[in-house]
Write a protein that holds these residues in place. Structure first.
Motif, PDB file in Angstrom:
ATOM      1  N   GLY A   1       5.260   3.064  -5.700  1.00 27.34           N
ATOM      2  CA  GLY A   1       4.503   1.975  -5.115  1.00 27.34           C
ATOM      3  C   GLY A   1       5.101   1.460  -3.828  1.00 27.34           C
ATOM      4  N   SER A   2       4.314   0.688  -3.089  1.00 24.75           N
ATOM      5  CA  SER A   2       4.736   0.033  -1.849  1.00 24.75           C
ATOM      6  C   SER A   2       4.297  -1.412  -1.885  1.00 24.75           C
ATOM      7  N   THR A   3       5.126  -2.279  -1.346  1.00 22.69           N
ATOM      8  CA  THR A   3       4.813  -3.705  -1.269  1.00 22.69           C
ATOM      9  C   THR A   3       5.035  -4.174   0.154  1.00 22.69           C
ATOM     10  N   VAL A   4       4.022  -4.856   0.725  1.00 19.09           N
ATOM     11  CA  VAL A   4       4.130  -5.393   2.077  1.00 19.09           C
ATOM     12  C   VAL A   4       4.306  -6.899   1.987  1.00 19.09           C
ATOM     13  N   VAL A   5       5.389  -7.393   2.590  1.00 18.77           N
ATOM     14  CA  VAL A   5       5.738  -8.816   2.512  1.00 18.77           C
ATOM     15  C   VAL A   5       5.798  -9.394   3.913  1.00 18.77           C
ATOM     16  N   ASP A   6       5.222 -10.607   4.111  1.00 17.54           N
ATOM     17  CA  ASP A   6       5.286 -11.228   5.437  1.00 17.54           C
ATOM     18  C   ASP A   6       6.578 -12.011   5.593  1.00 17.54           C
ATOM     19  N   SER A   7       6.733 -12.693   6.731  1.00 17.10           N
ATOM     20  CA  SER A   7       7.989 -13.384   7.044  1.00 17.10           C
ATOM     21  C   SER A   7       8.293 -14.531   6.102  1.00 17.10           C
ATOM     22  N   SER A   8       7.267 -15.080   5.426  1.00 19.45           N
ATOM     23  CA  SER A   8       7.487 -16.189   4.497  1.00 19.45           C
ATOM     24  C   SER A   8       7.801 -15.713   3.081  1.00 19.45           C
ATOM     25  N   GLY A   9       7.790 -14.402   2.882  1.00 22.37           N
ATOM     26  CA  GLY A   9       8.056 -13.858   1.551  1.00 22.37           C
ATOM     27  C   GLY A   9       6.806 -13.637   0.725  1.00 22.37           C
ATOM     28  N   LYS A  10       5.646 -13.878   1.299  1.00 22.86           N
ATOM     29  CA  LYS A  10       4.395 -13.707   0.571  1.00 22.86           C
ATOM     30  C   LYS A  10       3.980 -12.235   0.578  1.00 22.86           C
ATOM     31  N   VAL A  11       3.584 -11.753  -0.588  1.00 17.37           N
ATOM     32  CA  VAL A  11       3.094 -10.383  -0.702  1.00 17.37           C
ATOM     33  C   VAL A  11       1.668 -10.319  -0.169  1.00 17.37           C
ATOM     34  N   VAL A  12       1.458  -9.521   0.891  1.00 19.27           N
ATOM     35  CA  VAL A  12       0.137  -9.439   1.517  1.00 19.27           C
ATOM     36  C   VAL A  12      -0.610  -8.164   1.129  1.00 19.27           C
ATOM     37  N   ALA A  13       0.091  -7.178   0.607  1.00 22.73           N
ATOM     38  CA  ALA A  13      -0.574  -5.938   0.183  1.00 22.73           C
ATOM     39  C   ALA A  13       0.325  -5.187  -0.781  1.00 22.73           C
ATOM     40  N   GLU A  14      -0.301  -4.520  -1.738  1.00 19.65           N
ATOM     41  CA  GLU A  14       0.438  -3.714  -2.703  1.00 19.65           C
ATOM     42  C   GLU A  14      -0.303  -2.404  -2.963  1.00 19.65           C
ATOM     43  N   LEU A  15       0.463  -1.367  -3.205  1.00 22.32           N
ATOM     44  CA  LEU A  15      -0.102  -0.064  -3.567  1.00 22.32           C
ATOM     45  C   LEU A  15       0.784   0.547  -4.635  1.00 22.32           C
ATOM     46  N   SER A  16       0.181   1.001  -5.714  1.00 17.23           N
ATOM     47  CA  SER A  16       0.955   1.640  -6.768  1.00 17.23           C
ATOM     48  C   SER A  16       0.138   2.773  -7.374  1.00 17.23           C
ATOM     49  N   GLY A  17       0.821   3.692  -7.993  1.00 18.58           N
ATOM     50  CA  GLY A  17       0.153   4.832  -8.609  1.00 18.58           C
ATOM     51  C   GLY A  17       0.716   6.125  -8.056  1.00 18.58           C
ATOM     52  N   SER A  18      -0.156   7.058  -7.726  1.00 24.13           N
ATOM     53  CA  SER A  18       0.280   8.352  -7.209  1.00 24.13           C
ATOM     54  C   SER A  18      -0.501   8.685  -5.938  1.00 24.13           C
ATOM     55  N   VAL A  19       0.143   9.435  -5.047  1.00 22.18           N
ATOM     56  CA  VAL A  19      -0.475   9.833  -3.783  1.00 22.18           C
ATOM     57  C   VAL A  19      -0.111  11.281  -3.494  1.00 22.18           C
ATOM     58  N   PHE A  20      -0.893  11.905  -2.611  1.00 24.78           N
ATOM     59  CA  PHE A  20      -0.601  13.240  -2.109  1.00 24.78           C
ATOM     60  C   PHE A  20      -0.121  13.113  -0.666  1.00 24.78           C
ATOM     61  N   VAL A  21       1.027  13.703  -0.374  1.00 24.21           N
ATOM     62  CA  VAL A  21       1.580  13.689   0.981  1.00 24.21           C
ATOM     63  C   VAL A  21       1.440  15.094   1.568  1.00 24.21           C
ATOM     64  N   PRO A  22       0.841  15.253   2.763  1.00 26.59           N
ATOM     65  CA  PRO A  22       0.669  16.594   3.359  1.00 26.59           C
ATOM     66  C   PRO A  22       1.995  17.334   3.483  1.00 26.59           C
ATOM     67  N   CYS A  23       1.940  18.654   3.330  1.00 27.42           N
ATOM     68  CA  CYS A  23       3.157  19.473   3.399  1.00 27.42           C
ATOM     69  C   CYS A  23       3.724  19.557   4.805  1.00 27.42           C
ATOM     70  N   LYS A  24       2.874  19.392   5.820  1.00 24.91           N
ATOM     71  CA  LYS A  24       3.267  19.398   7.232  1.00 24.91           C
ATOM     72  C   LYS A  24       3.801  20.750   7.698  1.00 24.91           C
ATOM     73  N   ASN A  25       3.402  21.832   7.022  1.00 25.97           N
ATOM     74  CA  ASN A  25       3.818  23.159   7.450  1.00 25.97           C
ATOM     75  C   ASN A  25       3.057  23.544   8.713  1.00 25.97           C
ATOM     76  N   ARG A  26       3.749  24.093   9.694  1.00 25.33           N
ATOM     77  CA  ARG A  26       3.108  24.418  10.972  1.00 25.33           C
ATOM     78  C   ARG A  26       2.326  25.726  10.916  1.00 25.33           C
TER      79      ARG A  26
END
Length: 467
Positions: free
Chosen positions: A56-81
């Motif tokens: 997961g990922s958590t996005v926090v602003d300067s005041s410490g407030k959570v503004v966005a969250e993502l959890s679970g599973s994702v696919f990341v490209p292999c980036k092979n040329r």
């Protein structure tokens, strides 16, 4: 283009026979989580071998407030040329390569547009002959017969293979490939020295009047040996940000210097009880052509080189492998592994030779067994001098910043707000679980590539007629 206009269901229907969908595909489509899975594949641009991540990922602003969250599973490209490994990621790499190369000729991405007034040429350096091979000579607008007497088709698998395998110099071929990077390094040094001599200067004084920049890509020929295509640019003493170089450096002068430098470079191999000592050099064919200052010139209409054509040409070759099969895009595990590859006997013999030489103490520093699948070539496919243009890293950072700005806008967050992203991801696997998933992912990749063409993001470059 048709693929981009068709719906996903219509594309999947192409897999069916007599109106009946393949059972394995139907099973994947019927899964309750298909939409979620398809969203991950689409986000990875239909990558052929994505890295599966969970966390997961958590996005926090300067005041410490959570503004966005993502959890679970994702696919990341292999980036092979390599296009033979992943066509989608290869197209992405080619796109970045196109802009990196073109920025060094037309400006942009941190390079001033005044660079268009600097002298640029496209140089091609080839490997020497290690024995006659089947070819398809093209002269005076006509295809000629090969030395074997046959008139080969351009798709003939025999092209590039030796006329006489018994006398072909496989040892020289592999060792030349292994030292190609050193040959290029010495070539660039020789170009600087000969430019200084042409201007009546000492080599140490050359930087007071000009700087040499380049970007090069390696391409495999059918015979399994590489040659280099390089954009060579001459700047003034301040580099691309300053005035152009002295007027005494013309296309003709630079062409003569490049050809002389290529002819002067020699690399000597270590003394080997098994193969002796070899003097390695560039081939006799050294091609140098000027690059037009901008599009719309007579050079473009006559089929010559201009910045966009050159950038597309280089980007295309940056994504190619050995021109063999997918199997040769992966490292060789053993001598027996070579025999299992569905490639020509000629290319197998190049790999066998690399594997054998890699076991000799005098060649241990060349890591030939590690690079046997690349027929001995150990260098990077795309390299550039520091001041030629931008970097892949900067291009990717700019893309990431653009995506972040889009996310800020969607969340209603000011671009001046300081955000902290906390990531906690771990790899759970690579690729897809079965052939049906791979086939469906290939549909997404085809749709992605077709949309790129519709959006004008296809950066393929074509060389002048007859190349």
């Amino acid at each position: 283009m048709v693929a981009a206009q068709a719906g996903f269901g219509e594309m999947v229907a192409a897999f069916s026979e007599s109106g009946t969908l393949d059972p394995a595909l139907a099973h994947v489509l019927a899964r309750a989580n298909f939409d979620t899975w398809a969203g991950k594949v689409k986000a990875a641009r239909g990558c052929a071998k994505p890295v599966r991540m969970a966390g997961g990922s958590t996005v926090v602003d300067s005041s410490g407030k959570v503004v966005a969250e993502l959890s679970g599973s994702v696919f990341v490209p292999c980036k092979n040329r390599r296009a033979s490994v992943c066509e989608s990621c290869s197209a992405h790499y080619a796109h970045d390569t196109f802009h990196l190369i073109r920025a060094g000729m037309a400006g942009g991405k941190g390079v001033p547009e005044t660079v268009t007034g600097h002298l640029r040429v496209l140089a091609t350096l080839t490997a020497p002959s290690f024995g006659k091979v089947h070819s398809r000579p093209f002269r005076n607008g006509h295809v000629r017969r090969c030395s074997c007497g046959e008139l080969h088709s351009q798709y003939d698998d025999v092209l590039g293979t030796p006329l006489d395998p018994e006398t072909y110099d496989y040892v020289g071929s592999v060792l030349w490939q292994a030292h190609a990077g050193e040959l290029w390094r010495r070539f660039t040094i020789a170009v600087g020295r000969k430019l200084a001599r042409a201007l009546g200067l000492r080599p140490a004084e050359l930087r007071e009047v000009m700087r040499l920049s380049y970007a090069k890509v390696a391409e495999y020929q059918r015979r399994g040996l590489i040659h280099f295509h390089a954009v060579v640019r001459i700047d003034g003493p301040e580099g691309p940000d300053g005035p152009p170089p002295p007027a005494e450096v013309t296309d003709d002068v630079l062409t003569a210097v490049i050809q002389a430098a290529a002819a002067s470079v020699v690399v000597r191999t270590p003394d080997s009880p098994a193969v002796g000592v070899l003097d390695l050099a560039w081939g006799d064919q050294v091609d140098v052509e000027p690059i037009a200052a901008s599009e719309g010139t007579s050079e473009e209409s006559d089929g010559g080189w201009h910045d966009r054509r050159v950038a597309g040409y280089v980007a295309k070759y940056a994504t190619k492998g050995t021109r063999l099969t997918e199997g040769s895009d992966y490292r060789i595990r053993s001598a027996e592994h070579i025999e299992q590859l569905p490639i020509t006997e000629h290319h197998k013999q190049l790999m066998r030779t690399a594997w054998r030489l890699g076991g000799l103490e005098e060649f241990v520093d060349l890591n030939l067994r590690k690079w046997a699948h690349m027929l001995g070539f150990r260098g990077h496919f795309l390299t550039k001098s520091r001041r030629y243009s931008t970097t892949f890293g900067q291009i990717r950072r700019t893309r990431a910043e653009y995506c972040l700005d889009e996310q800020r806008e969607a969340l209603g967050i000011s671009d001046t707000e300081v955000l902290t992203v906390v990531n906690d991801w771990s790899m759970t696997g690579i690729g897809y679980h079965n052939d049906a998933e791979r086939r469906l992912a290939a549909v997404f990749a085809e749709l992605h590539l077709a949309r790129r063409k519709l959006d004008g993001q296809d950066d393929d470059g074509e060389g002048p007629h007859g190349r």
